[in-house]
Structures are given as structure tokens and as C-alpha cells.
Design a protein around this motif. Structure first.
Motif, PDB file in Angstrom:
ATOM      1  N   LEU A  50       0.814  -1.211   0.000  1.00 56.49           N
ATOM      2  CA  LEU A  50       0.000   0.000   0.000  1.00 56.49           C
ATOM      3  C   LEU A  50       0.853   1.268   0.000  1.00 56.49           C
ATOM      4  N   SER A  51       1.861   1.339   0.855  1.00 61.01           N
ATOM      5  CA  SER A  51       2.677   2.554   0.966  1.00 61.01           C
ATOM      6  C   SER A  51       3.404   2.844  -0.342  1.00 61.01           C
ATOM      7  N   GLU A  52       3.921   1.809  -1.001  1.00 56.37           N
ATOM      8  CA  GLU A  52       4.641   2.009  -2.262  1.00 56.37           C
ATOM      9  C   GLU A  52       3.698   2.462  -3.370  1.00 56.37           C
ATOM     10  N   ARG A  53       2.485   1.885  -3.380  1.00 56.94           N
ATOM     11  CA  ARG A  53       1.523   2.297  -4.400  1.00 56.94           C
ATOM     12  C   ARG A  53       1.165   3.770  -4.249  1.00 56.94           C
ATOM     13  N   GLN A  54       0.892   4.191  -3.034  1.00 52.42           N
ATOM     14  CA  GLN A  54       0.497   5.577  -2.808  1.00 52.42           C
ATOM     15  C   GLN A  54       1.633   6.544  -3.127  1.00 52.42           C
ATOM     16  N   GLU A  55       2.852   6.178  -2.753  1.00 58.75           N
ATOM     17  CA  GLU A  55       4.010   7.017  -3.059  1.00 58.75           C
ATOM     18  C   GLU A  55       4.246   7.096  -4.559  1.00 58.75           C
ATOM     19  N   LYS A  56       3.972   6.004  -5.272  1.00 59.80           N
ATOM     20  CA  LYS A  56       4.145   6.009  -6.724  1.00 59.80           C
ATOM     21  C   LYS A  56       3.123   6.926  -7.390  1.00 59.80           C
ATOM     22  N   TYR A  57       1.864   6.891  -6.918  1.00 53.81           N
ATOM     23  CA  TYR A  57       0.855   7.804  -7.453  1.00 53.81           C
ATOM     24  C   TYR A  57       1.318   9.251  -7.322  1.00 53.81           C
ATOM     25  N   GLU A  58       1.836   9.576  -6.149  1.00 56.19           N
ATOM     26  CA  GLU A  58       2.268  10.951  -5.890  1.00 56.19           C
ATOM     27  C   GLU A  58       3.472  11.337  -6.742  1.00 56.19           C
ATOM     28  N   SER A  59       4.452  10.434  -6.842  1.00 55.72           N
ATOM     29  CA  SER A  59       5.680  10.752  -7.578  1.00 55.72           C
ATOM     30  C   SER A  59       5.443  10.908  -9.071  1.00 55.72           C
ATOM     31  N   ASN A  60       4.390  10.270  -9.590  1.00 59.57           N
ATOM     32  CA  ASN A  60       4.092  10.392 -11.021  1.00 59.57           C
ATOM     33  C   ASN A  60       3.738  11.818 -11.418  1.00 59.57           C
ATOM     34  N   TYR A  61       3.360  12.648 -10.462  1.00 60.15           N
ATOM     35  CA  TYR A  61       2.979  14.036 -10.746  1.00 60.15           C
ATOM     36  C   TYR A  61       3.950  15.014 -10.092  1.00 60.15           C
ATOM     37  N   HIS A  62       5.174  14.533  -9.925  1.00 55.66           N
ATOM     38  CA  HIS A  62       6.228  15.366  -9.336  1.00 55.66           C
ATOM     39  C   HIS A  62       7.022  16.012 -10.476  1.00 55.66           C
ATOM     40  N   TYR A  63       6.647  17.256 -10.819  1.00 57.77           N
ATOM     41  CA  TYR A  63       7.283  17.952 -11.938  1.00 57.77           C
ATOM     42  C   TYR A  63       8.223  19.026 -11.407  1.00 57.77           C
ATOM     43  N   THR A  64       9.427  19.062 -11.944  1.00 55.44           N
ATOM     44  CA  THR A  64      10.414  20.048 -11.500  1.00 55.44           C
ATOM     45  C   THR A  64      10.986  20.807 -12.688  1.00 55.44           C
ATOM     46  N   ILE A  65      11.480  22.000 -12.409  1.00 56.33           N
ATOM     47  CA  ILE A  65      12.131  22.841 -13.409  1.00 56.33           C
ATOM     48  C   ILE A  65      13.633  22.593 -13.350  1.00 56.33           C
ATOM     49  N   LEU A  66      14.273  22.596 -14.507  1.00 58.07           N
ATOM     50  CA  LEU A  66      15.721  22.410 -14.556  1.00 58.07           C
ATOM     51  C   LEU A  66      16.441  23.528 -13.797  1.00 58.07           C
ATOM     52  N   ASN A  67      17.593  23.178 -13.212  1.00 58.09           N
ATOM     53  CA  ASN A  67      18.413  24.193 -12.557  1.00 58.09           C
ATOM     54  C   ASN A  67      19.023  25.149 -13.587  1.00 58.09           C
ATOM     55  N   ARG A  68      19.347  26.332 -13.107  1.00 63.12           N
ATOM     56  CA  ARG A  68      20.122  27.327 -13.865  1.00 63.12           C
ATOM     57  C   ARG A  68      19.354  27.943 -15.038  1.00 63.12           C
ATOM     58  N   ILE A  69      18.051  27.876 -14.999  1.00 65.50           N
ATOM     59  CA  ILE A  69      17.245  28.669 -15.925  1.00 65.50           C
ATOM     60  C   ILE A  69      16.217  29.440 -15.094  1.00 65.50           C
ATOM     61  N   PRO A  70      15.889  30.665 -15.492  1.00 64.48           N
ATOM     62  CA  PRO A  70      15.018  31.507 -14.671  1.00 64.48           C
ATOM     63  C   PRO A  70      13.620  30.915 -14.496  1.00 64.48           C
ATOM     64  N   VAL A  71      13.071  31.132 -13.327  1.00 64.07           N
ATOM     65  CA  VAL A  71      11.717  30.690 -13.004  1.00 64.07           C
ATOM     66  C   VAL A  71      10.793  31.904 -12.984  1.00 64.07           C
ATOM     67  N   ILE A  72       9.634  31.784 -13.587  1.00 63.04           N
ATOM     68  CA  ILE A  72       8.622  32.840 -13.580  1.00 63.04           C
ATOM     69  C   ILE A  72       7.395  32.332 -12.822  1.00 63.04           C
ATOM     70  N   ILE A  73       6.935  33.128 -11.882  1.00 63.42           N
ATOM     71  CA  ILE A  73       5.730  32.793 -11.122  1.00 63.42           C
ATOM     72  C   ILE A  73       4.730  33.922 -11.344  1.00 63.42           C
ATOM     73  N   TRP A 118      15.119  26.884  -4.501  1.00 62.45           N
ATOM     74  CA  TRP A 118      13.955  26.995  -3.621  1.00 62.45           C
ATOM     75  C   TRP A 118      12.967  25.871  -3.893  1.00 62.45           C
ATOM     76  N   HIS A 119      12.609  25.146  -2.856  1.00 60.38           N
ATOM     77  CA  HIS A 119      11.675  24.012  -2.951  1.00 60.38           C
ATOM     78  C   HIS A 119      12.122  22.974  -3.983  1.00 60.38           C
ATOM     79  N   GLY A 120      13.437  22.930  -4.233  1.00 60.71           N
ATOM     80  CA  GLY A 120      13.945  21.944  -5.177  1.00 60.71           C
ATOM     81  C   GLY A 120      13.378  22.073  -6.571  1.00 60.71           C
ATOM     82  N   ASN A 121      12.923  23.288  -6.922  1.00 60.72           N
ATOM     83  CA  ASN A 121      12.310  23.554  -8.234  1.00 60.72           C
ATOM     84  C   ASN A 121      11.025  22.759  -8.465  1.00 60.72           C
ATOM     85  N   ASP A 122      10.434  22.238  -7.409  1.00 59.91           N
ATOM     86  CA  ASP A 122       9.179  21.493  -7.516  1.00 59.91           C
ATOM     87  C   ASP A 122       8.041  22.470  -7.816  1.00 59.91           C
TER      88      ASP A 122
END
Length: 238
Positions: free
Chosen positions: A5-28, A90-94
């Protein structure tokens, strides 16, 4: 074999873990979802007290964002630029973490500022903020993004001022008919001809160009004399 159960739930969450590459500007970019309803009782076309709330909201938020170098706001919109050059961004680019944190900071900053500057504004309902986080390919493109947003600010100012002024003079129906299919330069000319209002001279600069927030060097007193520090500055004369 089914995953625990724990691995399944963690996998669901990680599938939508999107991050921005380092060293390029972030716009919010943050906007108020219910802006028209919230501000329906404000002075139009420009309310200096509401603009001050947004300036202070931007200032409060940017001081709590690591790597932020510039903030810009006009009307209901705030844009932040982050350099994203550190090894531990910041926030690991998450993207989800950045967006949710900024939305929370803006909400907190807005209500802190509204408590100071907004007692008599008559805001309708509660402000609800949308946040988008994405990247630009270079620092130059991130600042081109600000140029683009400032152009939108100018266009919106002309649209709003011309409609408000002409509606007061001619009525809303005739005003809308006169302005229909006109670009913003033509609307500015109509505003001058019919109402005697020069868009560049008769309206506040923050209404036309927005407000920028960035760091400037200042001299501060210390135990050993003075020192140079960088301090956030609210620029209402962009």
C-alpha cells in the motif's frame, strides 16, 4: 504481485512530481480569480489604496522567496522572477510546492496589507489567488516577459480609462459603440478628443506602467560603523 500500500500511494504521488531544470530563470505569475467581484465597489478606473495593497502584498511575498530578484504587479496580477542558479534551489524547483507556497504567501500578504490599507474599500468577498509556475530559457527572456506584461498593463489602462471617462460623458452604450474595434492608441486619442484626458499625463504612473520591486544597495549603520546592504525597493515610477 501487487505493490504494498505505501509504495503504491508514493508512486501515485511521484508520477505528478514535476520540476524545473536548474540554472534557468523561473517565472511565477499570480492573479486574483474573482477580481471583478472583489473590486466592484472600488473607485475606477484606478484605486490607489488597492494598488498599495497589491504593492505591499508583492513586497511581503518576494521577501519570502529564495532566489527572487524581481517582482512586478499591475491590477490583480503579480509576477516574480527567480534566478534559480543555486545548487539547492527553492523548494527543489518542484512546481507544485512553489505554486502552493506562493499562493499561500500572497494570500497572507494580501490580508495583512488589506488590514492596513483596505478598511474603507468595501471589498466584496474574499480574494482567491491562482498561481502559475514555469521557466524561461534565459534571464533576458524572463525580463522580456516583464516587458510583455507591462505592455498589457498599458493596454488595460487605456481600455479602462477610455471606457470609464466616455461612459460618464456619453453613457455606457454610446461609449462602447465609439470604442468598438479600436486599438489602444486610437482609444487614447478618443479619450483626449472627447474628454480632454491625456493618458500619459492625467493618470498615475502605477496605473499605466505597474509597480516593480527589486533590491537596491543602501548604507546601514552597524556596530563597526557602516556597511553596504541590498534592500528591497518598491518602484512606482517604472
Amino acid at each position: 504481485m501487487a505493490l504494498p500500500l505505501s509504495e503504491r500511494q508514493e508512486k501515485y504521488e511521484s508520477n505528478y512530481h514535476y520540476t524545473i531544470l536548474n540554472r534557468i530563470p523561473v517565472i511565477i505569475r499570480v492573479t486574483i480569480r474573482n477580481y471583478k467581484k472583489l473590486t466592484q465597489r472600488l473607485v475606477i478606473p484606478f484605486c490607489s489604496d488597492f494598488a498599495e495593497i497589491m504593492s505591499q502584498t508583492t513586497l511581503y511575498t518576494i521577501t519570502n522567496i529564495s532566489d527572487a530578484i524581481f517582482g512586478y504587479h499591475h491590477n490583480d496580477e503579480i509576477t516574480f522572477i527567480l534566478t534559480n542558479e543555486d545548487e539547492a534551489p527553492w523548494h527543489g524547483n518542484d512546481i507544485q510546492k512553489i505554486s502552493s507556497t506562493v499562493a499561500s504567501l500572497v494570500t497572507l500578504g494580501f490580508y495583512k496589507s488589506a488590514g492596513i490599507f483596505g478598511d474603507d474599500l468595501g471589498l466584496v468577498g474574499e480574494a482567491i489567488f491562482n498561481t502559475k509556475t514555469y521557466a524561461a530559457p534565459s534571464i533576458m527572456e524572463s525580463f522580456n516577459n516583464l516587458v510583455w506584461r507591462q505592455g498589457i498593463c498599458m493596454r488595460d489602462a487605456v481600455n479602462s480609462a477610455s471606457l470609464v471617462e466616455l461612459s460618464e460623458k456619453l453613457g455606457k452604450g454610446p461609449a462602447m459603440s465609439l470604442l468598438k474595434d479600436k486599438d489602444y492608441t486610437e482609444k487614447a486619442e478618443i479619450l483626449l478628443q472627447h474628454c480632454g484626458k491625456n493618458i500619459m499625463e492625467d493618470y498615475p504612473i502605477p496605473f499605466l506602467r505597474g509597480v516593480g520591486i527589486y533590491k537596491i544597495p543602501v548604507v546601514v549603520s552597524t556596530r563597526n560603523g557602516t556597511a553596504n546592504r541590498n534592500k528591497w525597493h518598491v518602484d512606482k515610477n517604472l
